[in-house]
Design a protein around this motif. Structure first.
Motif, PDB file in Angstrom:
ATOM      1  N   ASP A 512       0.868  -1.178   0.000  1.00  0.00           N
ATOM      2  CA  ASP A 512       0.000   0.000   0.000  1.00  0.00           C
ATOM      3  C   ASP A 512       0.902   1.225   0.000  1.00  0.00           C
ATOM      4  O   ASP A 512       1.944   1.253   0.664  1.00  0.00           O
ATOM      5  CB  ASP A 512      -0.912   0.005   1.230  1.00  0.00           C
ATOM      6  N   SER A 513       0.523   2.257  -0.763  1.00  0.00           N
ATOM      7  CA  SER A 513       1.346   3.461  -0.848  1.00  0.00           C
ATOM      8  C   SER A 513       0.475   4.699  -0.827  1.00  0.00           C
ATOM      9  O   SER A 513      -0.690   4.678  -1.233  1.00  0.00           O
ATOM     10  CB  SER A 513       2.193   3.450  -2.127  1.00  0.00           C
ATOM     11  N   ASP A 514       1.056   5.793  -0.358  1.00  0.00           N
ATOM     12  CA  ASP A 514       0.378   7.082  -0.290  1.00  0.00           C
ATOM     13  C   ASP A 514       1.349   8.126  -0.828  1.00  0.00           C
ATOM     14  O   ASP A 514       2.361   8.420  -0.198  1.00  0.00           O
ATOM     15  CB  ASP A 514      -0.024   7.393   1.156  1.00  0.00           C
ATOM     16  N   ASN A 515       1.045   8.681  -2.002  1.00  0.00           N
ATOM     17  CA  ASN A 515       1.951   9.614  -2.664  1.00  0.00           C
ATOM     18  C   ASN A 515       1.206  10.904  -2.995  1.00  0.00           C
ATOM     19  O   ASN A 515       0.401  10.933  -3.913  1.00  0.00           O
ATOM     20  CB  ASN A 515       2.500   8.982  -3.955  1.00  0.00           C
ATOM     21  N   SER A 530      -3.917  12.506  -2.661  1.00  0.00           N
ATOM     22  CA  SER A 530      -3.168  11.281  -2.380  1.00  0.00           C
ATOM     23  C   SER A 530      -3.393  10.269  -3.500  1.00  0.00           C
ATOM     24  O   SER A 530      -4.536   9.962  -3.847  1.00  0.00           O
ATOM     25  CB  SER A 530      -3.611  10.686  -1.045  1.00  0.00           C
ATOM     26  N   LYS A 531      -2.300   9.763  -4.074  1.00  0.00           N
ATOM     27  CA  LYS A 531      -2.362   8.776  -5.144  1.00  0.00           C
ATOM     28  C   LYS A 531      -1.454   7.589  -4.819  1.00  0.00           C
ATOM     29  O   LYS A 531      -0.618   7.655  -3.926  1.00  0.00           O
ATOM     30  CB  LYS A 531      -1.940   9.395  -6.484  1.00  0.00           C
ATOM     31  N   LYS A 532      -1.649   6.503  -5.575  1.00  0.00           N
ATOM     32  CA  LYS A 532      -0.805   5.326  -5.436  1.00  0.00           C
ATOM     33  C   LYS A 532       0.452   5.502  -6.288  1.00  0.00           C
ATOM     34  O   LYS A 532       0.417   6.126  -7.355  1.00  0.00           O
ATOM     35  CB  LYS A 532      -1.541   4.064  -5.866  1.00  0.00           C
ATOM     36  N   ASN A 534       3.003   4.706  -9.006  1.00  0.00           N
ATOM     37  CA  ASN A 534       2.688   4.094 -10.294  1.00  0.00           C
ATOM     38  C   ASN A 534       3.496   2.831 -10.557  1.00  0.00           C
ATOM     39  O   ASN A 534       4.611   2.661 -10.083  1.00  0.00           O
ATOM     40  CB  ASN A 534       2.909   5.100 -11.433  1.00  0.00           C
ATOM     41  N   GLU A 538      -0.604  -3.813  -5.779  1.00  0.00           N
ATOM     42  CA  GLU A 538      -0.830  -3.973  -4.340  1.00  0.00           C
ATOM     43  C   GLU A 538      -0.869  -5.436  -3.929  1.00  0.00           C
ATOM     44  O   GLU A 538      -0.751  -5.740  -2.742  1.00  0.00           O
ATOM     45  CB  GLU A 538      -2.133  -3.282  -3.941  1.00  0.00           C
ATOM     46  N   ARG A 564      -2.659  -2.026 -11.258  1.00  0.00           N
ATOM     47  CA  ARG A 564      -1.889  -0.883 -10.790  1.00  0.00           C
ATOM     48  C   ARG A 564      -2.034   0.235 -11.815  1.00  0.00           C
ATOM     49  O   ARG A 564      -2.497   0.022 -12.926  1.00  0.00           O
ATOM     50  CB  ARG A 564      -0.414  -1.233 -10.583  1.00  0.00           C
ATOM     51  N   ASN A 570      -2.473   8.564 -11.567  1.00  0.00           N
ATOM     52  CA  ASN A 570      -3.414   7.439 -11.490  1.00  0.00           C
ATOM     53  C   ASN A 570      -4.582   7.590 -12.464  1.00  0.00           C
ATOM     54  O   ASN A 570      -5.732   7.254 -12.145  1.00  0.00           O
ATOM     55  CB  ASN A 570      -3.955   7.274 -10.070  1.00  0.00           C
TER      56      ASN A 570
END
Length: 627
Positions: A512-515, A530-532, A534, A538, A564, A570
């Protein structure tokens, strides 16, 4: 995986290790070195570490470094159009620029891209690959946020004379021929050589949505040479000189002008020369290494001028390790590194002329210290490193790990540490892209978990979290953006076990990521969402199963890669996919092995990068002869 075989394979992993000590290691005990630059039993290493042996490379008929790495826990791989094209490796959600790649313990890679050219590193002559996941900047310096990959061509200099040759053919007119040999020189010297020639007509690297689209075949060819010569001078001293050279060309998307195709081509030339002197006496081991390597890429753009991108790197490293006893060890060293891009020429399409990078050279001097202790059932390790960079100033990084053996079959593990990454020359200065105001990325990460060992199954479960400040990501606005406080967290589960005649290795990666990303349109006020991250799935599941009967062996590899996003904002989603490979081997004689392989057995249609094709079902035949 046969743990006793793995123990022997890893015992002499790095030149930092004592080969005398490696010979004395019990075949029942796995030894590793990369985690702390010091030879240790695997049971005492806290870092998440995996090894790919030469036997596995041969048996699974792996053809590239990325093909080998992608089956390890915590690793995801993308490719821009098939073998010979550019590839990226992600470790625990960290990009290729957050990974240090070593060749026999010496750092290689591009300072302009910030990562190694994985497609240019051959498997010919590789004895083993070791992967350490998690931050290791306190040991290896800048960029080791996600992990360290060490590619080892060295051999145990006590081995007997040997030679081997391989010939292979496959789909898309793939062909390969390689050979290698090792011989003793007198009573104390040795010499090793490996050569490789490989190529294919390939397939169209891009799909019909790529603009401008021009259906054609994008092939590649490559040539590789590796050499090593060394000698054990006396009881205490030994030295070696090793070298590696690579030359390749890869076609990519062609453009049409005046009714004619204008083929585009990427040429790569890499070399690494390293000399090492080792001293061993009682509890003291010391080594001094100097190395020079070059990473050169030349773009041939048909009717348009292309760029020549060159990284020249000089490295010198002195290391000393002292074992007070089996329970307490100390290691320290000094390292000097200089990167230069002076020979690079960038073609600025806007200005219609060549230009140089604004900054052309960086120097870094570092000192590091590590302590490793075993206090009954408690294992401790700590490292501290100080880097003095003439461009970005001083950085001090640390790491600390602890493990506790609850019983002979159950161990608790935990570690934490800091790391940093300097912006690449491209990040700072590339025309219409770079941002000279970028700051170095800084990270803090930690992990915790447990290991279970039994007669039936070995299991490792680890949860991790990494917080990265000033994460550099391209937003498509002409410059990079500093995204503060990006977070990556996940869980790794891996296990190995046998069911009758079948040996299994399975892994599950949950990420899981928060970018934070600016999603506003060009010229509009910033709008942070907040995006995942690239191109990072997951969910990833992997299963390797092997069956052996007399002279026959079959290996099946399965991977599920979850959905993804292709881009930082995203907006473009890549579908999930499943891949199945099957490999068959038959020992015709003790020397001759015949092999066959089917990649992408189910003929899955999938993408790892948007608009770039991947290979359909492919067939390969190979003959391996051991002299």
């Amino acid at each position: 995986m046969n743990r006793s075989i793995l123990a022997v394979a890893v015992a002499s992993l790095l030149p930092y290790a004592s080969y005398t000590q490696a010979q004395e290691v019990s075949a029942d005990e796995t030894m590793v070195v990369t985690a702390n630059r010091l030879e240790q039993p695997k049971s005492s290493v806290i870092a998440s570490t995996d090894v790919i042996t030469k036997d596995q490379i041969v048996q699974l008929q792996l053809k590239t470094i990325t093909e080998a790495l992608k089956w390890l826990p915590g690793v995801q791989v993308t490719n821009n159009g098939g073998q010979g094209q550019s590839s990226d490796v992600y470790i625990r959600g960290n990009s290729s620029s957050h990974i240090i790649v070593l060749l026999n313990g010496v750092r290689i890679g591009s300072s302009t891209l910030g990562s190694a050219n994985f497609s240019a590193i051959p498997l010919t002559g590789v004895e083993k690959i070791e992967l350490v996941r998690g931050a290791r900047a306190a040991i290896y310096g800048a960029d080791a946020i996600g992990g360290v990959i060490n590619i080892v061509t060295d051999v145990d200099n006590t081995g007997e004379n040997s030679a081997q040759a391989n010939v292979g053919f496959g789909s898309d007119r793939y062909k390969q021929a390689n050979a290698g040999g090792y011989t003793r020189i007198g009573d104390s010297g040795w010499f090793k050589v490996g050569v490789n020639a490989e190529g294919a007509d390939g397939f169209d690297a891009t799909d019909e949505t790529y603009t401008p689209s021009q259906p054609d075949k994008d092939g590649f060819e490559r040539y590789d040479l590796s050499l090593e010569i060394g000698s054990k001078f006396n009881t205490n001293w030994q030295g070696r000189l090793s070298g590696f050279y690579h030359d390749s060309s890869s076609e990519y998307e062609s453009y049409e002008s005046n009714g004619k195709l204008s083929p585009d081509e990427q040429k790569a030339e890499l070399y690494n020369i390293a000399a090492q002197l080792e001293f061993e006496q009682n509890q003291l081991h010391s080594s001094f290494t100097i190395a020079k390597n070059r990473d050169q890429s030349v773009q041939v753009n048909g009717e348009f001028p292309g760029s020549t991108i060159v990284t020249d790197r000089f490295v010198s490293n002195w290391l000393a390790a002292y074992s007070f006893d089996d329970d307490f060890k100390v290691l320290g060293g000094l390292e000097y590194l200089k990167d230069s891009v002076t020979d690079s020429d960038i073609y600025n399409t806007t200005l219609g002329q060549y230009q140089k990078y604004d900054g052309e050279e960086r120097k870094n001097l570092a000192a590091y210290l590590s302590l490793i202790a075993q206090l009954n059932e408690l294992s401790l390790e700590t490292s501290l490193r100080h880097d003095d960079n003439d461009v970005y100033g001083d950085y001090t990084t640390w790491q600390f790990g602890a493990a506790y053996n609850v019983s002979q079959s159950f161990r608790l593990i935990s570690s934490a540490g800091t790391a940093f990454k300097t912006p690449t020359y491209n990040d700072l200065y590339w025309p219409d892209y770079g941002n000279p105001d970028l700051k170095p990325e800084e990270s803090f990460g930690y992990e915790a978990g447990f290991e279970v060992y039994s007669d039936y199954v070995d299991v490792r479960i680890v949860g991790y979290r990494s917080e990265i400040d000033n994460l550099i990501s391209y937003q498509g606005k002409g410059v990079d953006l500093e995204s503060s406080n990006a977070t990556i967290k996940g869980v790794e589960i891996s296990a190995s076990f046998d069911t009758g005649a079948f040996s299994h290795s399975v892994s599950v990666d949950l990420l899981d990521s928060d970018n934070p990303v600016d999603v506003a349109s060009w010229g509009q006020p910033a709008q942070i969402e907040s995006k995942k991250l690239n191109r990072r799935a997951e969910e990833v599941y992997k299963w390797l199963v092997s069956y052996a009967y007399d002279d026959f062996q079959a290996d099946l590899a399965y991977m599920y890669q979850g959905a993804r996003f292709d881009d930082t904002k995203n907006l473009t989603k890549l579908d999930s996919y499943s891949l199945v490979d099957i490999s068959l081997s038959y020992d015709v004689t003790e020397q001759l092995k015949m092999q066959a392989k089917v990649s992408n057995l189910l003929d899955e249609d999938y993408e790892t990068v948007a608009t770039y094709n991947t290979q359909d079902r492919a067939y390969y035949l190979n003959a391996h002869y051991q002299f």
